[in-house]
Design a protein around this motif. Structure first.
Motif, PDB file in Angstrom:
ATOM      1  N   GLY A 184     -20.112  31.210  -7.388  1.00 53.03           N
ATOM      2  CA  GLY A 184     -20.655  30.461  -6.271  1.00 53.03           C
ATOM      3  C   GLY A 184     -21.315  29.156  -6.678  1.00 53.03           C
ATOM      4  N   LYS A 185     -21.833  29.064  -7.900  1.00 57.29           N
ATOM      5  CA  LYS A 185     -22.511  27.846  -8.359  1.00 57.29           C
ATOM      6  C   LYS A 185     -21.543  26.779  -8.838  1.00 57.29           C
ATOM      7  N   PRO A 217     -18.615  25.389  -7.628  1.00 56.06           N
ATOM      8  CA  PRO A 217     -18.225  24.274  -6.737  1.00 56.06           C
ATOM      9  C   PRO A 217     -19.378  23.353  -6.406  1.00 56.06           C
ATOM     10  N   HIS A 218     -20.607  23.889  -6.298  1.00 62.08           N
ATOM     11  CA  HIS A 218     -21.779  23.053  -6.020  1.00 62.08           C
ATOM     12  C   HIS A 218     -21.998  22.040  -7.139  1.00 62.08           C
ATOM     13  N   CYS A 219     -21.840  22.488  -8.394  1.00 60.27           N
ATOM     14  CA  CYS A 219     -22.003  21.602  -9.564  1.00 60.27           C
ATOM     15  C   CYS A 219     -20.941  20.520  -9.579  1.00 60.27           C
ATOM     16  N   THR A 220     -19.695  20.880  -9.240  1.00 59.19           N
ATOM     17  CA  THR A 220     -18.620  19.898  -9.274  1.00 59.19           C
ATOM     18  C   THR A 220     -18.792  18.838  -8.198  1.00 59.19           C
ATOM     19  N   SER A 221     -19.333  19.249  -7.015  1.00 58.08           N
ATOM     20  CA  SER A 221     -19.550  18.286  -5.947  1.00 58.08           C
ATOM     21  C   SER A 221     -20.628  17.281  -6.305  1.00 58.08           C
ATOM     22  N   LEU A 222     -21.663  17.737  -7.057  1.00 54.82           N
ATOM     23  CA  LEU A 222     -22.724  16.821  -7.483  1.00 54.82           C
ATOM     24  C   LEU A 222     -22.203  15.792  -8.457  1.00 54.82           C
ATOM     25  N   THR A 223     -21.330  16.208  -9.382  1.00 48.98           N
ATOM     26  CA  THR A 223     -20.772  15.279 -10.359  1.00 48.98           C
ATOM     27  C   THR A 223     -19.847  14.284  -9.684  1.00 48.98           C
ATOM     28  N   VAL A 257     -22.386  53.084 -11.440  1.00 41.97           N
ATOM     29  CA  VAL A 257     -22.118  52.274 -10.243  1.00 41.97           C
ATOM     30  C   VAL A 257     -23.138  51.135 -10.142  1.00 41.97           C
ATOM     31  N   ALA A 258     -24.417  51.424 -10.409  1.00 44.52           N
ATOM     32  CA  ALA A 258     -25.449  50.389 -10.350  1.00 44.52           C
ATOM     33  C   ALA A 258     -25.193  49.304 -11.390  1.00 44.52           C
ATOM     34  N   ALA A 259     -24.783  49.696 -12.604  1.00 42.95           N
ATOM     35  CA  ALA A 259     -24.481  48.711 -13.651  1.00 42.95           C
ATOM     36  C   ALA A 259     -23.299  47.845 -13.252  1.00 42.95           C
ATOM     37  N   GLY A 260     -22.270  48.460 -12.636  1.00 39.14           N
ATOM     38  CA  GLY A 260     -21.116  47.683 -12.190  1.00 39.14           C
ATOM     39  C   GLY A 260     -21.476  46.685 -11.103  1.00 39.14           C
ATOM     40  N   CYS A 261     -22.345  47.103 -10.170  1.00 34.34           N
ATOM     41  CA  CYS A 261     -22.789  46.191  -9.114  1.00 34.34           C
ATOM     42  C   CYS A 261     -23.591  45.026  -9.685  1.00 34.34           C
ATOM     43  N   PHE A 262     -24.424  45.311 -10.677  1.00 36.88           N
ATOM     44  CA  PHE A 262     -25.226  44.261 -11.307  1.00 36.88           C
ATOM     45  C   PHE A 262     -24.335  43.219 -11.975  1.00 36.88           C
ATOM     46  N   VAL A 263     -23.331  43.688 -12.708  1.00 34.66           N
ATOM     47  CA  VAL A 263     -22.410  42.761 -13.378  1.00 34.66           C
ATOM     48  C   VAL A 263     -21.613  41.962 -12.349  1.00 34.66           C
ATOM     49  N   ALA A 264     -21.185  42.629 -11.263  1.00 32.03           N
ATOM     50  CA  ALA A 264     -20.417  41.936 -10.225  1.00 32.03           C
ATOM     51  C   ALA A 264     -21.257  40.870  -9.535  1.00 32.03           C
ATOM     52  N   SER A 265     -22.557  41.150  -9.304  1.00 30.35           N
ATOM     53  CA  SER A 265     -23.428  40.161  -8.670  1.00 30.35           C
ATOM     54  C   SER A 265     -23.609  38.929  -9.549  1.00 30.35           C
ATOM     55  N   ILE A 266     -23.732  39.138 -10.870  1.00 33.01           N
ATOM     56  CA  ILE A 266     -23.857  38.001 -11.792  1.00 33.01           C
ATOM     57  C   ILE A 266     -22.590  37.142 -11.760  1.00 33.01           C
ATOM     58  N   LEU A 267     -21.413  37.800 -11.738  1.00 31.73           N
ATOM     59  CA  LEU A 267     -20.152  37.055 -11.691  1.00 31.73           C
ATOM     60  C   LEU A 267     -20.021  36.270 -10.387  1.00 31.73           C
ATOM     61  N   LEU A 268     -20.447  36.887  -9.267  1.00 30.66           N
ATOM     62  CA  LEU A 268     -20.379  36.183  -7.976  1.00 30.66           C
ATOM     63  C   LEU A 268     -21.303  34.972  -7.943  1.00 30.66           C
ATOM     64  N   LEU A 269     -22.497  35.118  -8.520  1.00 29.26           N
ATOM     65  CA  LEU A 269     -23.410  33.976  -8.585  1.00 29.26           C
ATOM     66  C   LEU A 269     -22.823  32.845  -9.421  1.00 29.26           C
ATOM     67  N   ALA A 270     -22.201  33.196 -10.531  1.00 26.32           N
ATOM     68  CA  ALA A 270     -21.595  32.173 -11.394  1.00 26.32           C
ATOM     69  C   ALA A 270     -20.458  31.459 -10.684  1.00 26.32           C
TER      70      ALA A 270
END
Length: 251
Positions: free
Chosen positions: A242-243, A245-251, A227-240
């Protein structure tokens, strides 16, 4: 199967290798620098004789123990011992043969040379008519080149070293000689690292299949770890996510 039987018969005729010879051959196999190439349709590993002698001269067999003499004292002693290993079919001598260019390539090169010679002749004819004009242009070009060289001096360009392709063929004289002679490995033992990794994988697979028989505490611990490994992978995907749209707005 037939080749293995012939190999065993040859070893029996010469004599089976001793433990010491196997140890020396194993040390050479994993410590002497080798390269791989194709030989008669097969992928083989080969080494250079001088490098093999150097590696054995730096081995533990070249150092004398208390009350015992060193096995290798000179390069000649190493060559004699390697001849024994060669007779025991640990490796065999090969011959480097340079690859010839195909006939099509040679014909194309000849045609290019002819075309160049014809164009050079035509240029010579044109040059004779306009000598004075060409001389003036050459003088101006030389002056401009000198000015450029004075402004930005640079080192002369070196020609790229073209590696010549070669292939290996069996040598008629099976002797070990200290030098640039090439020898192909027949002896191919399993390295300890590969054996250990394979053993660990087998144990892991067996342990995974016996999961229902594990104690309850171990099964609960593995559940929480998954469960901890799954949460870690899910958090990395959410961060990716979330970043982006921010990158596209800057461009």
């Amino acid at each position: 199967m037939a080749e293995r039987r012939r190999h065993k018969k040859r070893i029996q005729e010469v004599g089976e290798p001793t433990k010491e010879e196997k140890a020396v051959a194993k040390y050479l196999r994993f410590n002497c620098p080798t390269k791989s190439t194709n030989m008669m349709g097969h992928r083989v590993d080969y080494f250079v004789a001088s490098k093999a002698v150097d590696s054995l001269m730096d081995s533990k067999w070249a150092k004398a123990k208390k009350g015992e003499e060193a096995l290798f004292t000179t390069r000649e002693s190493v060559v004699d011992y390697c001849n024994r290993l060669l007779k025991k079919q640990f490796f065999h001598r090969a011959l480097k043969v340079m690859k010839k260019k195909p006939e099509k390539d040679t014909k194309k090169e000849k045609e290019k040379e002819k075309a160049k010679s014809d164009s050079a002749k035509e240029e010579d004819k044109k040059g004779k008519k306009d000598k004075d004009k060409d001389k003036k242009k050459d003088v101006e070009a030389i002056d401009t080149k000198k000015e450029k060289s004075d402004e930005s001096p640079g080192s002369p360009k070196k020609k790229k070293d073209v590696k010549k392709k070669f292939k290996l063929e069996p040598h008629d004289d099976q002797l070990f000689l200290d030098g640039n002679e090439v020898y192909v490995w027949i002896y191919d033992p399993v390295h300890f690292k590969t054996f250990a990794m394979g053993l660990i994988l087998v144990i892991a697979v067996i342990a995974a299949t016996l999961f229902p028989l594990w104690p309850a505490e171990m099964r609960v611990g593995v559940y929480y770890l998954s469960v901890a490994a799954g949460c870690f992978v899910a958090s990395i995907l959410l961060l990716a996510v979330g970043k982006t749209p921010h990158c596209t707005s800057l461009t």
